[in-house]
Write a protein that holds these residues in place. Sequence first.
Motif, PDB file in Angstrom:
ATOM      1  N   ALA A  77       1.016  -1.264  -0.200  1.00  0.00           N
ATOM      2  CA  ALA A  77      -0.090  -0.068   0.051  1.00  0.00           C
ATOM      3  C   ALA A  77       0.900   1.382   0.002  1.00  0.00           C
ATOM      4  O   ALA A  77       0.407   2.402  -0.424  1.00  0.00           O
ATOM      5  CB  ALA A  77      -0.716  -0.029   1.239  1.00  0.00           C
TER       6      ALA A  77
ATOM      7  N   TYR B  42      -5.316   2.899   5.256  1.00  0.00           N
ATOM      8  CA  TYR B  42      -4.486   3.706   4.177  1.00  0.00           C
ATOM      9  C   TYR B  42      -3.532   4.779   4.920  1.00  0.00           C
ATOM     10  O   TYR B  42      -2.492   5.100   4.640  1.00  0.00           O
ATOM     11  CB  TYR B  42      -5.361   4.207   3.349  1.00  0.00           C
ATOM     12  CG  TYR B  42      -6.227   3.566   2.506  1.00  0.00           C
ATOM     13  CD1 TYR B  42      -5.928   2.157   2.280  1.00  0.00           C
ATOM     14  CD2 TYR B  42      -7.602   3.839   2.016  1.00  0.00           C
ATOM     15  CE1 TYR B  42      -6.535   1.225   1.374  1.00  0.00           C
ATOM     16  CE2 TYR B  42      -8.310   2.922   1.226  1.00  0.00           C
ATOM     17  CZ  TYR B  42      -7.729   1.668   0.817  1.00  0.00           C
ATOM     18  OH  TYR B  42      -8.844   0.623   0.195  1.00  0.00           O
TER      19      TYR B  42
ATOM     20  N   ILE C 159      -0.068   6.251   2.683  1.00  0.00           N
ATOM     21  CA  ILE C 159      -0.840   6.727   1.463  1.00  0.00           C
ATOM     22  C   ILE C 159      -1.030   8.458   1.470  1.00  0.00           C
ATOM     23  O   ILE C 159      -1.871   8.711   2.499  1.00  0.00           O
ATOM     24  CB  ILE C 159      -1.963   6.001   1.075  1.00  0.00           C
ATOM     25  CG1 ILE C 159      -1.561   4.544   0.794  1.00  0.00           C
ATOM     26  CG2 ILE C 159      -2.452   6.368  -0.062  1.00  0.00           C
ATOM     27  CD1 ILE C 159      -2.911   3.466   0.599  1.00  0.00           C
TER      28      ILE C 159
ATOM     29  N   TYR D  57      -6.460  10.213   0.202  1.00  0.00           N
ATOM     30  CA  TYR D  57      -7.694   9.535   0.231  1.00  0.00           C
ATOM     31  C   TYR D  57      -8.797  10.255   0.055  1.00  0.00           C
ATOM     32  O   TYR D  57      -9.151  11.246   0.802  1.00  0.00           O
ATOM     33  CB  TYR D  57      -7.809   8.652   1.645  1.00  0.00           C
ATOM     34  CG  TYR D  57      -9.071   7.837   1.705  1.00  0.00           C
ATOM     35  CD1 TYR D  57      -9.199   6.704   1.005  1.00  0.00           C
ATOM     36  CD2 TYR D  57      -9.658   8.113   2.850  1.00  0.00           C
ATOM     37  CE1 TYR D  57     -10.334   5.852   1.191  1.00  0.00           C
ATOM     38  CE2 TYR D  57     -11.078   7.319   2.952  1.00  0.00           C
ATOM     39  CZ  TYR D  57     -11.250   6.224   2.181  1.00  0.00           C
ATOM     40  OH  TYR D  57     -12.453   5.314   2.310  1.00  0.00           O
TER      41      TYR D  57
END
Length: 195
Positions: free
Chosen positions: A107, A133, A138, A141
């Motif tokens: 991820a 996430y 990351i 989002y």
Amino acid sequence: MRACEGDYILTDSEWDELVWVWGQTDVPKGCKVEIIDGLITVTPYSAQAHHGTVEPVQRRLYGVIPEDWGVFQTQAIAVPSRLGMFIPDILVAPVQECTEADSCLPAALAELVVEVTSRKNARHDRVSKPAAYASAGIPLYLLVDRWAPEGPTATLYGEPRGDVYRPLAVAKFGELLTVPAPFDLVIDTGEFPET
């Protein structure tokens, strides 16, 4: 990890067990299999309104991403620390050299994930997935929540710290939402079907 005659697995790792079961799952046509909070979850792909939301976002992304990035709708990403294997509605990540054995990407390679809620999966998209996430780092989002209690909204989250994102922008359907660099993209949420 050791598989015995392909029927079962012997391991001390819960993650390895989950990934093995995930990989062995016979997915019914029209469904996706994810691992969410350590549970194998089979979900049918959503209705036409769901796809009507994903498609314009995907189309806009192709015009702003670098040549060596891709926009994916069926690519699994792994977050072992959260016992998660997710298939986001949209994933933007650098294109990787993958072998046939590669069934998922870490991820941490993702630059943006987009989830569009369905009535039955809204909690996963609002709580479980953003926590995973964010913990994976990351950067962005985007949650398109057609079933939000205050009415359909799109919320862009960023600046992950631990398993929490900071809301960067919120748009009610019909308003514009800006996704910052490296995307520099304006999304017209008026293009999204409400239900």
